[in-house]
Design an enzyme around this catalytic site. Structure first.
Site, PDB file in Angstrom:
ATOM      1  N   ASP A   3       0.812  -1.216   0.000  1.00 23.22           N
ATOM      2  CA  ASP A   3       0.000   0.000   0.000  1.00 23.22           C
ATOM      3  C   ASP A   3       0.849   1.273   0.000  1.00 23.22           C
ATOM      4  O   ASP A   3       0.341   2.361  -0.306  1.00 23.22           O
ATOM      5  CB  ASP A   3      -0.929   0.029   1.215  1.00 23.22           C
ATOM      6  CG  ASP A   3      -2.186  -0.815   0.995  1.00 23.22           C
ATOM      7  OD1 ASP A   3      -2.344  -1.378  -0.108  1.00 23.22           O
ATOM      8  OD2 ASP A   3      -3.008  -0.909   1.928  1.00 23.22           O
ATOM      9  N   ARG A  57     -14.505   1.964   6.966  1.00 22.28           N
ATOM     10  CA  ARG A  57     -13.198   2.608   6.945  1.00 22.28           C
ATOM     11  C   ARG A  57     -13.223   3.871   6.082  1.00 22.28           C
ATOM     12  O   ARG A  57     -14.004   3.981   5.152  1.00 22.28           O
ATOM     13  CB  ARG A  57     -12.130   1.644   6.407  1.00 22.28           C
ATOM     14  CG  ARG A  57     -11.780   0.545   7.396  1.00 22.28           C
ATOM     15  CD  ARG A  57     -10.688  -0.361   6.872  1.00 22.28           C
ATOM     16  NE  ARG A  57      -9.444   0.332   6.629  1.00 22.28           N
ATOM     17  CZ  ARG A  57      -8.335  -0.270   6.186  1.00 22.28           C
ATOM     18  NH1 ARG A  57      -8.345  -1.565   5.940  1.00 22.28           N
ATOM     19  NH2 ARG A  57      -7.235   0.411   5.979  1.00 22.28           N
ATOM     20  N   VAL A  58     -12.345   4.800   6.439  1.00 18.04           N
ATOM     21  CA  VAL A  58     -12.253   6.060   5.703  1.00 18.04           C
ATOM     22  C   VAL A  58     -11.017   6.025   4.822  1.00 18.04           C
ATOM     23  O   VAL A  58      -9.902   5.804   5.310  1.00 18.04           O
ATOM     24  CB  VAL A  58     -12.176   7.272   6.658  1.00 18.04           C
ATOM     25  CG1 VAL A  58     -12.036   8.565   5.860  1.00 18.04           C
ATOM     26  CG2 VAL A  58     -13.414   7.315   7.550  1.00 18.04           C
TER      27      VAL A  58
END
Length: 203
Positions: free
Chosen positions: A36, A139-140
């Site tokens: 990520d 989730r943000v």
């Protein structure tokens, strides 16, 4: 000095980051690289015909940069850690007895052939559609998921990427992401530690 490269892959919100970070804390002389961290700038990520950003593809990632980091660790794990401002934890008297472990975590690590070929151990976290969708919605993200993004892009791409992964690689241990975190960690940690001991016994 011996090295061991371990891959922890899986579906979005499947628990792979939690497992990888916990494994890193448990395994001596280990280092963690997360896929990520290698996303391209948002402006460079392709858009499909529905207007959805194609984040769930290798083209959205700087895989050459990630591979350069992995190769740097493989050449000299201790120097790699020092460059990151970390101190190698070598406590074994002889450097020949030390096994350095690289944990690579990410959702497409087994789909990138040059990276996949480096793994001694491969683990894949999986959870059902409804659980995954529920976790994803809680989730943000930056940028945030647009309406319909999970069903219109994330889940379909997961199925496509998983099929591709399974056609490329058969030696993957699939883990049930619904099991307790402690149970999953104990299982993987035991497996990796056994591999470490096997490497130590080799001369």
């Amino acid at each position: 000095m011996k090295t061991l490269v371990v891959g922890v892959g899986g579906i979005t919100n499947g628990g792979k980051s939690t497992l990888s970070k916990s494994l890193h804390l448990q395994i001596p002389n280990s280092c963690l690289i997360a896929q990520d961290s290698y996303f391209k700038d948002d402006s460079l990520v392709p858009v499909d015909s529905n207007g959805f950003k194609q984040y769930d593809m290798l083209d959205a990632l700087l895989m050459d940069t990630m591979m350069a980091e992995v190769d740097s660790w493989r050449r000299d794990p201790e120097a790699f850690l020092r460059r990151r401002g970390l101190n190698p934890e070598c406590t074994t008297p002889s450097a020949d007895d030390v096994v350095h472990v690289l944990i690579v975590e990410g959702f497409l690590i087994f789909n990138h052939r040059p990276l996949n070929e480096l793994f001694y151990k491969r683990y894949f976290m999986q959870i059902p559609y409804d659980v995954c969708k529920g976790r994803r919605s809680s989730r943000v993200y930056t940028p945030p998921d647009p309406p319909g993004y999970f069903d219109g892009h994330v889940w379909p791409m997961y199925l496509i990427n998983r099929q591709e992964m399974e056609s490329m690689e058969s030696e993957i241990l699939f883990l049930d992401g619904l099991k307790p975190k402690e149970e999953l960690l104990a299982h993987v940690c035991r497996d990796v530690c056994q591999e470490i001991e096997r490497l130590k016994e080799k001369h």
